[in-house]
Design an enzyme around this catalytic site. Structure first.
Site, mmCIF file in Angstrom:
data_model
loop_
_atom_site.group_PDB
_atom_site.id
_atom_site.type_symbol
_atom_site.label_atom_id
_atom_site.label_comp_id
_atom_site.label_asym_id
_atom_site.label_seq_id
_atom_site.Cartn_x
_atom_site.Cartn_y
_atom_site.Cartn_z
ATOM 1 N N LYS A 53 0.381 -1.269 0.119
ATOM 2 C CA LYS A 53 0.267 -0.390 -0.001
ATOM 3 C C LYS A 53 1.083 1.320 -0.133
ATOM 4 C CE LYS A 53 -4.152 -2.211 2.618
ATOM 5 N NZ LYS A 53 -4.416 -2.592 3.754
ATOM 6 N N GLN A 97 -4.648 -1.106 10.059
ATOM 7 C CA GLN A 97 -4.082 -2.337 8.768
ATOM 8 C C GLN A 97 -4.460 -3.140 10.076
ATOM 9 O OE1 GLN A 97 -2.919 -3.248 5.632
ATOM 10 N NE2 GLN A 97 -4.048 -5.411 6.462
ATOM 11 N N ASP A 120 -10.513 3.899 4.672
ATOM 12 C CA ASP A 120 -10.888 1.865 4.241
ATOM 13 C C ASP A 120 -12.504 2.470 4.574
ATOM 14 O OD1 ASP A 120 -9.232 0.346 4.062
ATOM 15 O OD2 ASP A 120 -8.970 -0.030 6.447
#
Ligand code: NAP
Length: 293
Positions: A53, A97, A120
């Site tokens: 990412k 994460q 997200d």
């Protein structure tokens, strides 16, 4: 006739190119979108995801701020970091994460992220906005699934869509996005009866289950478009593992009209959509027009 392969890798690369051009445009207005990528612990899979990412963020001309914390980090310390990132005007997006170590309540951490920086799309405010059809940040994998489906069907209006899986990360949000696109949506799960029959109803079949190759060829309606979200590691030749989806690809491609491969389908789109969310968040926070993507 074998199905058309939906090449997520090249579709994502093209999207990333468009994002990079928009990033260059907003940089001309003095804004360099930045995302904080928070990793707690050293889970090998999570470390790989975070590195991938951060690399993609840099390639798009944005800034990745890596924050790696030890596995023993307390929930209070992580919440303090989130509060600092929320308050930092140089940080436009925050990604934590998952999974987090067991001493930390993931839901509490997600809920602590400023919804405007929740790239997200997991914050309850963004989940609620999606359910209500209001603007907000949308989860990346579901957004990527819908983009891939639209490469085959520019309009999803009136299509019969079947989503297998009802997780908050994929199944539910993808179903809501499809509803927003005027598809007729069925959400199936582990308690669904006669699942093969239900799947066969789908002109569009989205599999987000986490069970290797569970959806067989004869569960697919002839000509249907199949989007396979699953990422499952199974034993491969020579003791090496290999990645397969939730759909038995070799069988399904004989029946489907179009299908995503695994790997190279939904996965690359997830990262591209994360970049898009970061760019959108940066524009919104700086009073710039929504990027034309
Ligand atoms: P999850 O939270 O474990 O949810 C799985 C869903 O599948 C649940 O709703 C579950 O039903 C349903 N399910 C499980 N077994 C089933 C069965 N035998 N029949 C019907 N439904 C069944 O998983 P997730 O986070 O949504 O992820 C799903 C898959 O997508 C995983 O392979 C994951 O690695 C992959 N994934 C890929 C990406 C990407 O970027 N490509 C991103 C995220 C996830 P219940 O609710 O009834 O338990």
């Amino acid at each position: 006739m074998a199905a058309t392969i939906i090449d997520g890798k090249s579709i994502a690369a093209e999207l990333r190119g468009r994002i990079a051009r928009e990033v260059a445009r907003v940089a001309g207005r003095g804004v360099v979108p930045a995302i904080a990528v928070v990793l707690v612990g050293e889970d090998p899979a999570s470390s790989v995801y975070v590195r991938t990412k951060s690399k993609a963020v840099a390639e798009a001309g944005m800034r990745a701020i890596d924050r790696t914390l030890p596995a023993t980090t307390s929930e209070a310390d992580l919440l303090k970091l989130i509060a600092d990132l929320n308050a930092d005007p140089q940080v436009n997006g925050i990604l934590v994460q998952l999974p987090l170590p067991k001493q930390i309540d993931s839901q509490r951490v997600i809920s602590a992220i400023d919804p405007a920086k929740d790239v997200d799309g997991f914050h309850p405010i963004n989940a609620g906005s999606l359910a209500r059809g209001l603007p907000g940040l949308v989860p990346c994998t579901p957004m990527g699934c819908v983009m891939l489906a639209k490469t085959v069907h520019p309009s999803l209006t009136g299509m019969e869509a079947v989503v297998v899986g009802r997780s908050n990360i994929v199944g539910k949000p993808v179903a809501q996005l499809l509803l927003g696109q005027n598809a007729t949506v069925t959400i199936a799960h582990s308690k669904t009866r006669a699942l093969p029959e239900v799947c066969r109803r789908g002109d569009l079949l989205i599999a987000a289950i986490g069970r290797p190759e569970m959806i067989r060829g004869d569960w697919v309606k002839p000509g249907a478009t199949v989007i396979d979200v699953g990422i499952n590691r199974v034993p491969g030749d020579g003791g090496k593992g290999r990645i397969v989806g939730d759909v038995a690809y070799g069988e399904a491609e004989q029946v489907a009209g179009a299908i995503t491969p695994v790997p190279g389908g939904v996965g690359p789109m997830t990262i591209a959509c994360l970049l898009l969310n970061t760019l959108r968040a940066a524009c919104a926070q700086n009073g710039l027009a929504e990027p034309a993507i």
